[in-house]
Design a protein around this motif. Structure first.
Motif, PDB file in Angstrom:
ATOM      1  N   MET A   1      29.162  64.551  33.757  1.00  0.00           N
ATOM      2  CA  MET A   1      28.288  63.414  33.581  1.00  0.00           C
ATOM      3  C   MET A   1      29.146  62.150  33.526  1.00  0.00           C
ATOM      4  O   MET A   1      30.096  62.071  32.763  1.00  0.00           O
ATOM      5  CB  MET A   1      27.499  63.560  32.286  1.00  0.00           C
ATOM      6  CG  MET A   1      26.603  62.357  32.008  1.00  0.00           C
ATOM      7  SD  MET A   1      25.943  62.339  30.343  1.00  0.00           S
ATOM      8  CE  MET A   1      24.463  63.255  30.564  1.00  0.00           C
ATOM      9  N   ALA A   2      28.811  61.181  34.342  1.00  0.00           N
ATOM     10  CA  ALA A   2      29.573  59.946  34.399  1.00  0.00           C
ATOM     11  C   ALA A   2      29.283  59.088  33.175  1.00  0.00           C
ATOM     12  O   ALA A   2      28.222  59.156  32.572  1.00  0.00           O
ATOM     13  CB  ALA A   2      29.248  59.189  35.669  1.00  0.00           C
ATOM     14  N   HIS A   3      30.232  58.288  32.822  1.00  0.00           N
ATOM     15  CA  HIS A   3      30.150  57.383  31.683  1.00  0.00           C
ATOM     16  C   HIS A   3      29.756  55.996  32.207  1.00  0.00           C
ATOM     17  O   HIS A   3      30.190  55.600  33.281  1.00  0.00           O
ATOM     18  CB  HIS A   3      31.533  57.347  31.015  1.00  0.00           C
ATOM     19  CG  HIS A   3      31.557  56.637  29.723  1.00  0.00           C
ATOM     20  ND1 HIS A   3      31.687  55.264  29.656  1.00  0.00           N
ATOM     21  CD2 HIS A   3      31.483  57.082  28.456  1.00  0.00           C
ATOM     22  CE1 HIS A   3      31.699  54.909  28.386  1.00  0.00           C
ATOM     23  NE2 HIS A   3      31.565  55.987  27.640  1.00  0.00           N
ATOM     24  N   PRO A   4      28.915  55.235  31.478  1.00  0.00           N
ATOM     25  CA  PRO A   4      28.491  53.915  31.974  1.00  0.00           C
ATOM     26  C   PRO A   4      29.657  52.985  32.323  1.00  0.00           C
ATOM     27  O   PRO A   4      29.578  52.241  33.289  1.00  0.00           O
ATOM     28  CB  PRO A   4      27.661  53.336  30.826  1.00  0.00           C
ATOM     29  CG  PRO A   4      27.200  54.524  30.051  1.00  0.00           C
ATOM     30  CD  PRO A   4      28.264  55.570  30.219  1.00  0.00           C
ATOM     31  N   LEU A   5      30.747  53.031  31.541  1.00  0.00           N
ATOM     32  CA  LEU A   5      31.904  52.188  31.853  1.00  0.00           C
ATOM     33  C   LEU A   5      32.545  52.627  33.170  1.00  0.00           C
ATOM     34  O   LEU A   5      32.927  51.786  33.992  1.00  0.00           O
ATOM     35  CB  LEU A   5      32.941  52.231  30.726  1.00  0.00           C
ATOM     36  CG  LEU A   5      32.517  51.615  29.394  1.00  0.00           C
ATOM     37  CD1 LEU A   5      33.597  51.838  28.342  1.00  0.00           C
ATOM     38  CD2 LEU A   5      32.196  50.142  29.535  1.00  0.00           C
ATOM     39  N   GLU A   6      32.647  53.929  33.361  1.00  0.00           N
ATOM     40  CA  GLU A   6      33.198  54.451  34.623  1.00  0.00           C
ATOM     41  C   GLU A   6      32.303  54.040  35.786  1.00  0.00           C
ATOM     42  O   GLU A   6      32.807  53.627  36.836  1.00  0.00           O
ATOM     43  CB  GLU A   6      33.320  55.978  34.567  1.00  0.00           C
ATOM     44  CG  GLU A   6      34.435  56.475  33.702  1.00  0.00           C
ATOM     45  CD  GLU A   6      34.535  57.994  33.701  1.00  0.00           C
ATOM     46  OE1 GLU A   6      33.965  58.654  34.600  1.00  0.00           O
ATOM     47  OE2 GLU A   6      35.182  58.520  32.785  1.00  0.00           O
ATOM     48  N   ASP A   7      30.981  54.142  35.596  1.00  0.00           N
ATOM     49  CA  ASP A   7      30.042  53.751  36.651  1.00  0.00           C
ATOM     50  C   ASP A   7      30.225  52.278  37.025  1.00  0.00           C
ATOM     51  O   ASP A   7      30.169  51.920  38.200  1.00  0.00           O
ATOM     52  CB  ASP A   7      28.598  53.991  36.203  1.00  0.00           C
ATOM     53  CG  ASP A   7      28.261  55.473  36.062  1.00  0.00           C
ATOM     54  OD1 ASP A   7      29.017  56.309  36.595  1.00  0.00           O
ATOM     55  OD2 ASP A   7      27.244  55.771  35.413  1.00  0.00           O
ATOM     56  N   LEU A   9      32.973  50.475  36.797  1.00  0.00           N
ATOM     57  CA  LEU A   9      34.216  50.325  37.568  1.00  0.00           C
ATOM     58  C   LEU A   9      34.036  50.864  38.986  1.00  0.00           C
ATOM     59  O   LEU A   9      34.419  50.204  39.962  1.00  0.00           O
ATOM     60  CB  LEU A   9      35.373  51.036  36.861  1.00  0.00           C
ATOM     61  CG  LEU A   9      35.818  50.430  35.532  1.00  0.00           C
ATOM     62  CD1 LEU A   9      36.919  51.280  34.914  1.00  0.00           C
ATOM     63  CD2 LEU A   9      36.275  48.995  35.704  1.00  0.00           C
ATOM     64  N   ILE A  10      33.441  52.027  39.100  1.00  0.00           N
ATOM     65  CA  ILE A  10      33.263  52.650  40.419  1.00  0.00           C
ATOM     66  C   ILE A  10      32.378  51.771  41.309  1.00  0.00           C
ATOM     67  O   ILE A  10      32.648  51.620  42.501  1.00  0.00           O
ATOM     68  CB  ILE A  10      32.691  54.077  40.260  1.00  0.00           C
ATOM     69  CG1 ILE A  10      33.768  54.982  39.635  1.00  0.00           C
ATOM     70  CG2 ILE A  10      32.219  54.633  41.599  1.00  0.00           C
ATOM     71  CD1 ILE A  10      33.258  56.322  39.139  1.00  0.00           C
ATOM     72  N   ALA A  11      31.351  51.151  40.723  1.00  0.00           N
ATOM     73  CA  ALA A  11      30.469  50.275  41.498  1.00  0.00           C
ATOM     74  C   ALA A  11      31.229  49.092  42.096  1.00  0.00           C
ATOM     75  O   ALA A  11      30.842  48.563  43.135  1.00  0.00           O
ATOM     76  CB  ALA A  11      29.328  49.776  40.623  1.00  0.00           C
ATOM     77  N   LYS A  12      32.316  48.695  41.455  1.00  0.00           N
ATOM     78  CA  LYS A  12      33.143  47.586  41.955  1.00  0.00           C
ATOM     79  C   LYS A  12      34.368  48.089  42.717  1.00  0.00           C
ATOM     80  O   LYS A  12      35.287  47.337  42.998  1.00  0.00           O
ATOM     81  CB  LYS A  12      33.597  46.694  40.787  1.00  0.00           C
ATOM     82  CG  LYS A  12      32.466  45.943  40.127  1.00  0.00           C
ATOM     83  CD  LYS A  12      31.911  44.882  41.052  1.00  0.00           C
ATOM     84  CE  LYS A  12      30.839  44.065  40.363  1.00  0.00           C
ATOM     85  NZ  LYS A  12      30.314  43.009  41.212  1.00  0.00           N
ATOM     86  N   GLN A  13      34.357  49.375  43.032  1.00  0.00           N
ATOM     87  CA  GLN A  13      35.452  50.020  43.769  1.00  0.00           C
ATOM     88  C   GLN A  13      36.785  49.901  43.025  1.00  0.00           C
ATOM     89  O   GLN A  13      37.828  49.626  43.610  1.00  0.00           O
ATOM     90  CB  GLN A  13      35.560  49.468  45.188  1.00  0.00           C
ATOM     91  CG  GLN A  13      34.301  49.718  45.989  1.00  0.00           C
ATOM     92  CD  GLN A  13      34.372  49.176  47.396  1.00  0.00           C
ATOM     93  OE1 GLN A  13      35.137  48.274  47.712  1.00  0.00           O
ATOM     94  NE2 GLN A  13      33.549  49.748  48.270  1.00  0.00           N
ATOM     95  N   THR A  59      39.358  40.732  38.263  1.00  0.00           N
ATOM     96  CA  THR A  59      39.039  39.445  38.892  1.00  0.00           C
ATOM     97  C   THR A  59      38.962  39.602  40.404  1.00  0.00           C
ATOM     98  O   THR A  59      38.014  39.129  41.046  1.00  0.00           O
ATOM     99  CB  THR A  59      40.091  38.385  38.516  1.00  0.00           C
ATOM    100  OG1 THR A  59      40.147  38.264  37.094  1.00  0.00           O
ATOM    101  CG2 THR A  59      39.750  37.034  39.128  1.00  0.00           C
ATOM    102  N   ASP A  60      39.952  40.264  40.977  1.00  0.00           N
ATOM    103  CA  ASP A  60      40.002  40.463  42.428  1.00  0.00           C
ATOM    104  C   ASP A  60      38.792  41.235  42.952  1.00  0.00           C
ATOM    105  O   ASP A  60      38.345  41.022  44.075  1.00  0.00           O
ATOM    106  CB  ASP A  60      41.284  41.198  42.839  1.00  0.00           C
ATOM    107  CG  ASP A  60      42.541  40.361  42.634  1.00  0.00           C
ATOM    108  OD1 ASP A  60      42.430  39.131  42.431  1.00  0.00           O
ATOM    109  OD2 ASP A  60      43.641  40.947  42.676  1.00  0.00           O
ATOM    110  N   LYS A  61      38.256  42.126  42.140  1.00  0.00           N
ATOM    111  CA  LYS A  61      37.131  42.978  42.559  1.00  0.00           C
ATOM    112  C   LYS A  61      35.759  42.410  42.173  1.00  0.00           C
ATOM    113  O   LYS A  61      34.736  43.035  42.415  1.00  0.00           O
ATOM    114  CB  LYS A  61      37.285  44.382  41.969  1.00  0.00           C
ATOM    115  CG  LYS A  61      38.494  45.135  42.484  1.00  0.00           C
ATOM    116  CD  LYS A  61      38.315  45.536  43.930  1.00  0.00           C
ATOM    117  CE  LYS A  61      39.415  46.473  44.381  1.00  0.00           C
ATOM    118  NZ  LYS A  61      39.135  47.022  45.703  1.00  0.00           N
ATOM    119  N   GLY A  62      35.732  41.225  41.552  1.00  0.00           N
ATOM    120  CA  GLY A  62      34.455  40.612  41.215  1.00  0.00           C
ATOM    121  C   GLY A  62      33.811  41.151  39.950  1.00  0.00           C
ATOM    122  O   GLY A  62      32.597  41.014  39.767  1.00  0.00           O
TER     123      GLY A  62
END
Length: 148
Positions: A1-7, A9-13, A59-62
């Protein structure tokens, strides 16, 4: 199960690492923008270079935007979800409290468009207002520092 913080980060690649998750957690829990030193102090035993690289990646990833509020330290705050690496959507007013020295994002207050003459080409816009935050405005026990 993914963690909201991980999600997030992953959403921003951004590859989730222990330090990235810790820094994101700190940024999400703070109501005001934080400097590199603030993040380090909240994490206590974090390596300064690693925290700096993490904030640069964010910052670089928005994921976060930089705020230069005149305090001498660049501060970082979470971006709006629509921010991308190519285009930050952080054209809102930032407020620096001269008493508590906290910087807050005011996303409901957009930076007004300014028409420049001639061939000026705007590459970045920011607006920092200074004064007393609501908490400090109600506290009359400590005099506000003078502006220089």
């Amino acid at each position: 199960m993914a963690h909201p913080l991980e999600d997030t980060l992953i959403a921003k690649q951004i590859t989730p690492t222990a330090m990235r998750l810790l820094v994101l957690d700190v940024l999400m829990k703070q109501p005001a923008a934080l400097s590199l030193t603030d993040v380090e102090e909240l994490l206590q035993h974090a390596d300064r270079i690693t925290v700096h690289r993490t904030l640069k990646t964010f910052t670089d990833k928005g994921l976060v935007h930089r705020i230069e509020d005149g305090s001498g330290a660049v501060k970082f705050a979470l971006c709006e979800p629509s921010c991308t690496p190519e285009h930050h959507q952080d054209l809102h007013v930032h407020f620096f409290c001269t008493r508590c020295r906290e910087t807050s994002c005011l996303p409901a207050v957009p930076v007004p468009a300014v028409a420049l003459p001639g061939a000026y080409q705007v590459q970045e816009t920011s607006l920092v207002m200074k004064g007393l935050c609501p908490r400090c405005a109600g506290d009359t026990s400590t005099p506000a520092p003078t502006m220089q």
